[in-house]
Design a protein around this motif. Structure first.
Motif, PDB file in Angstrom:
ATOM      1  N   THR A  52       8.507   5.734   1.838  1.00 46.64           N
ATOM      2  CA  THR A  52       9.220   5.265   0.649  1.00 46.64           C
ATOM      3  C   THR A  52      10.047   6.386   0.039  1.00 46.64           C
ATOM      4  OG1 THR A  52       7.494   3.659   0.161  1.00 46.64           O
ATOM      5  CG2 THR A  52       8.953   4.235  -1.637  1.00 46.64           C
ATOM      6  N   LEU A  53       9.536   7.624   0.078  1.00 48.34           N
ATOM      7  CA  LEU A  53      10.267   8.750  -0.489  1.00 48.34           C
ATOM      8  C   LEU A  53      11.539   8.999   0.301  1.00 48.34           C
ATOM      9  CD1 LEU A  53       7.381   9.030  -1.709  1.00 48.34           C
ATOM     10  CD2 LEU A  53       7.696  11.502  -1.596  1.00 48.34           C
ATOM     11  N   THR A  54      11.446   8.855   1.619  1.00 46.83           N
ATOM     12  CA  THR A  54      12.628   9.032   2.459  1.00 46.83           C
ATOM     13  C   THR A  54      13.677   7.990   2.105  1.00 46.83           C
ATOM     14  OG1 THR A  54      11.277   9.915   4.260  1.00 46.83           O
ATOM     15  CG2 THR A  54      13.454   9.093   4.842  1.00 46.83           C
ATOM     16  N   THR A 108      13.466  -1.982  12.204  1.00 44.58           N
ATOM     17  CA  THR A 108      13.454  -3.439  12.026  1.00 44.58           C
ATOM     18  C   THR A 108      13.233  -3.750  10.560  1.00 44.58           C
ATOM     19  OG1 THR A 108      11.062  -3.676  12.367  1.00 44.58           O
ATOM     20  CG2 THR A 108      12.458  -3.785  14.343  1.00 44.58           C
ATOM     21  N   ARG A 109      13.529  -4.986  10.184  1.00 46.59           N
ATOM     22  CA  ARG A 109      13.277  -5.399   8.801  1.00 46.59           C
ATOM     23  C   ARG A 109      11.793  -5.299   8.478  1.00 46.59           C
ATOM     24  NH1 ARG A 109      16.300  -9.566   5.330  1.00 46.59           N
ATOM     25  NH2 ARG A 109      14.932  -9.808   3.524  1.00 46.59           N
ATOM     26  N   ARG A 110      10.954  -5.667   9.444  1.00 41.73           N
ATOM     27  CA  ARG A 110       9.503  -5.639   9.219  1.00 41.73           C
ATOM     28  C   ARG A 110       9.021  -4.220   8.946  1.00 41.73           C
ATOM     29  NH1 ARG A 110       4.870  -6.919  13.786  1.00 41.73           N
ATOM     30  NH2 ARG A 110       3.218  -7.618  12.381  1.00 41.73           N
ATOM     31  N   ARG A 111       9.439  -3.267   9.766  1.00 40.29           N
ATOM     32  CA  ARG A 111       8.971  -1.885   9.570  1.00 40.29           C
ATOM     33  C   ARG A 111       9.538  -1.285   8.294  1.00 40.29           C
ATOM     34  NH1 ARG A 111       9.817  -1.298  15.154  1.00 40.29           N
ATOM     35  NH2 ARG A 111      11.506   0.196  14.950  1.00 40.29           N
ATOM     36  N   THR A 112      10.791  -1.590   7.991  1.00 44.72           N
ATOM     37  CA  THR A 112      11.367  -1.073   6.747  1.00 44.72           C
ATOM     38  C   THR A 112      10.617  -1.622   5.542  1.00 44.72           C
ATOM     39  OG1 THR A 112      13.545  -0.845   7.779  1.00 44.72           O
ATOM     40  CG2 THR A 112      13.475  -0.901   5.378  1.00 44.72           C
ATOM     41  N   SER A 113      10.263  -2.901   5.591  1.00 50.93           N
ATOM     42  CA  SER A 113       9.487  -3.491   4.498  1.00 50.93           C
ATOM     43  C   SER A 113       8.124  -2.821   4.383  1.00 50.93           C
ATOM     44  CB  SER A 113       9.324  -4.995   4.723  1.00 50.93           C
ATOM     45  OG  SER A 113      10.582  -5.644   4.720  1.00 50.93           O
ATOM     46  N   TRP A 114       7.463  -2.629   5.510  1.00 53.28           N
ATOM     47  CA  TRP A 114       6.168  -1.932   5.485  1.00 53.28           C
ATOM     48  C   TRP A 114       6.322  -0.519   4.937  1.00 53.28           C
ATOM     49  CZ3 TRP A 114       3.534  -3.285  10.837  1.00 53.28           C
ATOM     50  CH2 TRP A 114       3.161  -4.643  10.815  1.00 53.28           C
ATOM     51  N   MET A 142       0.833  -1.195   0.000  1.00 48.16           N
ATOM     52  CA  MET A 142       0.000   0.000   0.000  1.00 48.16           C
ATOM     53  C   MET A 142       0.863   1.239   0.000  1.00 48.16           C
ATOM     54  SD  MET A 142      -1.264   0.260   4.018  1.00 48.16           S
ATOM     55  CE  MET A 142      -1.849   1.927   3.795  1.00 48.16           C
ATOM     56  N   ALA A 143       0.427   2.269  -0.707  1.00 43.93           N
ATOM     57  CA  ALA A 143       1.094   3.564  -0.684  1.00 43.93           C
ATOM     58  C   ALA A 143       0.486   4.403   0.433  1.00 43.93           C
ATOM     59  CB  ALA A 143       0.929   4.262  -2.032  1.00 43.93           C
ATOM     60  N   TYR A 144       1.319   5.188   1.098  1.00 42.58           N
ATOM     61  CA  TYR A 144       0.857   6.041   2.196  1.00 42.58           C
ATOM     62  C   TYR A 144       0.738   7.473   1.701  1.00 42.58           C
ATOM     63  CZ  TYR A 144       2.660   1.953   4.678  1.00 42.58           C
ATOM     64  OH  TYR A 144       2.930   0.668   5.087  1.00 42.58           O
ATOM     65  N   ARG A 145      -0.340   8.128   2.065  1.00 44.27           N
ATOM     66  CA  ARG A 145      -0.534   9.526   1.682  1.00 44.27           C
ATOM     67  C   ARG A 145       0.096  10.485   2.688  1.00 44.27           C
ATOM     68  NH1 ARG A 145      -3.945  11.145  -2.444  1.00 44.27           N
ATOM     69  NH2 ARG A 145      -3.811   9.544  -4.058  1.00 44.27           N
ATOM     70  N   LEU A 147       8.213   1.430  -6.172  1.00 40.21           N
ATOM     71  CA  LEU A 147       8.167   0.719  -4.899  1.00 40.21           C
ATOM     72  C   LEU A 147       6.784   0.800  -4.250  1.00 40.21           C
ATOM     73  CD1 LEU A 147      11.609   1.729  -3.307  1.00 40.21           C
ATOM     74  CD2 LEU A 147      11.028  -0.399  -4.490  1.00 40.21           C
ATOM     75  N   ARG A 148       6.166   1.966  -4.315  1.00 38.27           N
ATOM     76  CA  ARG A 148       4.888   2.146  -3.627  1.00 38.27           C
ATOM     77  C   ARG A 148       3.695   1.747  -4.493  1.00 38.27           C
ATOM     78  NH1 ARG A 148       2.699   7.609  -4.139  1.00 38.27           N
ATOM     79  NH2 ARG A 148       2.291   7.672  -1.897  1.00 38.27           N
ATOM     80  N   GLY A 149       3.950   1.478  -5.778  1.00 40.75           N
ATOM     81  CA  GLY A 149       2.874   1.069  -6.663  1.00 40.75           C
ATOM     82  C   GLY A 149       1.928   2.191  -7.034  1.00 40.75           C
ATOM     83  N   GLU A 150       2.382   3.414  -6.893  1.00 40.26           N
ATOM     84  CA  GLU A 150       1.536   4.576  -7.182  1.00 40.26           C
ATOM     85  C   GLU A 150       2.440   5.775  -7.410  1.00 40.26           C
ATOM     86  OE1 GLU A 150      -1.442   7.279  -4.502  1.00 40.26           O
ATOM     87  OE2 GLU A 150      -1.868   5.120  -4.533  1.00 40.26           O
TER      88      GLU A 150
END
Length: 508
Positions: A218-220, A68-74, A1-4, A240-243
């Motif tokens: 993702t931009l960061t 963490t790897r999980r948060r970076t992936s999210w 999902m992309a975050y606004r 990466l963000r699909g949008e």
């Protein structure tokens, strides 16, 4: 999902129990960094400081977002960033040009990626509040370490443009606050923004700069990614963000800025003005980088969301959260390296090597001298050129297991035969180099040696037969109730027939 927005990402973390809100006052000077450093080193949660002490009416500060790897992936809009590596590998195989860089440049033109180029909009949340006479001291900019030269912005997206081609670059360069409307721009020697600065200086023109903070994480990340100079980081972010990333024209410059960022700082660098003293700064190497002279940005406007959140990070002695930004880069850029060096099987840049000091590689070796060929080739490839130590192994070594890699290297290397010493560019933060940004580098061939390379009879690694292991592991679990799961190193069984015939020169 992309975050606004960054807030939307934090809401996801909070729902998953990955965010801690800190309501009591904490000082941006030293205190926030010390708390976030502990959280990062222990794999702890993201932190949201809701009441920065000493900055009245300031916005909240978010830290350890990538801890963490999980948060970076999210943050990168996936469950695990290996998913992006797989998709990049597939896309690169589709691209018709033969050059590695040409393939990257083709990404925006490949099928669905055509829709991922930045999208221009007339307005956005990042400009809900506009300050034409801003005071940077009203922002909760952190002072991280006691000997830092002052407060530093540490998670920026620094947007510049080539004055000749108009191509945008987005980089992550630390920024020291020198006054209410002045920032020191830490543009290192090898960075694209430095090339843009030199081009503006040659033309005798002032240089527009915009600095975005927050928004979709993702931009960061993309601001930190080692993309080639002519590849737009916001195109990569769209992939990466699909949008597509929404962009809006700056209020004080003609640069486009992310419409959904939390905060944007705009200004100009007077390329004819004297440089200013920047630093020292406790850097990602774990040491203070020394004070030096850099260009200054004169800030003319600050825009922000009404509910802006200020993102920050701690860099210093590893491990800290940038290890996961580095790991994401390692995994996603491996397919790109493999387009040029198809023998490369895997790559690991251990956190102890702070990115540029150590890289471990495994290769499929099919001719003498191949490890040294890879070493020299990587030293001529983009930012890999600044890697101080390269160690190359055979493909039966799991380079992600640093303990196994160290064992193999110490066992397999003859120091007179297997070391490659060279002079060349090194990271400007390398305090050990003999000269600024230039020094010695070492390559280590830790592969099995063929006769042509001075090898003699080479022993096999001791490996239990898989069927015996399976039976005995099951028996052990019955005999020892509550035994902890065994973490056994992944070592490929010795299959001499798979590599000995190719050697032709290994003595048996």
């Amino acid at each position: 999902m992309a975050y606004r927005s960054l807030r939307e990402f934090l809401e996801r973390l909070e729902a998953a129990g990955e965010l801690v809100r800190i309501t009591e006052p904490v000082d941006p000077v030293l205190e926030m960094a010390a708390l976030a450093d502990r959280a990062a080193k222990q794999g702890g949660p993201a932190l949201l400081f809701e009441n920065p002490r000493g900055v009245p009416g300031s916005m909240p500060v978010a830290m350890n977002l990538f801890g963490t790897r999980r948060r970076t992936s999210w943050a990168l809009s996936c469950d695990d960033f290996e998913e992006h590596a797989k998709e990049l590998r597939a896309l690169l195989r589709m691209a018709p040009p033969q050059s590695f860089w040409d393939k990257l440049k083709m990404l925006p033109k490949l099928g669905k990626l055509a829709a991922m180029t930045p999208k221009h909009v007339s307005s956005g949340p990042s400009q809900e509040v506009v300050e034409r006479e801003p005071d940077l001291r009203n922002l909760p900019v952190l002072t991280t370490w006691p000997h830092d030269g002052g407060p530093f912005v540490t998670l920026p997206q620094v947007i510049t443009r080539d004055p000749e081609t108009g191509i945008r670059n987005v980089g992550m360069y630390r920024l020291q606050v020198l006054g209410p409307r002045r920032l020191a721009m830490h543009w290192q020697l090898h960075k694209t923004a430095t090339a843009h600065y030199r081009a503006y200086k040659k033309r005798g023109e002032r240089m527009p700069v915009a600095i975005a903070l927050g928004g979709d994480p993702t931009l960061t990340y993309c601001a930190s990614a080692p993309l080639p100079p002519n590849v737009d980081e916001y195109v990569f972010a769209g992939f990466l963000r699909g949008e597509a990333v929404r962009m809006v024209k700056g209020v004080a410059t003609d640069l486009d800025v992310p419409a959904d960022a939390d905060l944007v700082i705009e200004g100009f660098v007077d390329t004819s003005a004297p440089l200013v003293r920047e630093g020292p700064f406790g850097d990602h190497t774990g040491f203070y980088s020394l004070a030096d002279d850099y260009p200054a940005l004169e800030v003319v406007a600050v825009t922000r969301r009404r509910d802006a959140i200020y993102p920050a990070t701690v860099v210093g002695p590893p491990p800290v959260e940038d290890q996961w930004l580095g790991k994401a880069t390692e995994r996603m850029f491996l397919p790109m390296l493999q387009m040029i060096f198809p023998e490369i099987v895997d790559m690991c840049m251990p956190v102890e090597g702070v990115f540029h000091n150590l890289c471990l590689l495994s290769i499929r070796k099919d001719h003498p001298g191949q490890a040294k060929k890879v070493i020299h080739g990587l030293w001529g490839s983009g930012q890999m050129a600044q890697t101080k130590t390269l160690v190359v192994f055979d493909d039966d070594v799991d380079v992600q297991d640093v303990s196994q890699a160290a064992w193999r290297a110490f066992a397999n290397v003859d120091v007179k035969r297997d070391l490659v010493l060279a002079d060349g560019p090194v990271d400007v933060l390398d305090h050990a180099s003999s000269h600024f940004a230039f020094g010695g580098k070492i390559g280590i061939d830790a592969t099995r040696k063929w006769r042509e390379e001075g090898g003699r009879e080479w022993p096999e690694v001791c490996v239990h037969p898989p069927e015996v292991l399976a039976r005995m592991d099951a028996l052990y679990d019955r005999l020892v109730p509550g035994a902890a799961p065994l973490r056994r190193a992944r070592i490929a069984p010795p299959e001499a027939a798979s590599w000995a015939p190719k050697c032709g020169g290994i003595l048996q």
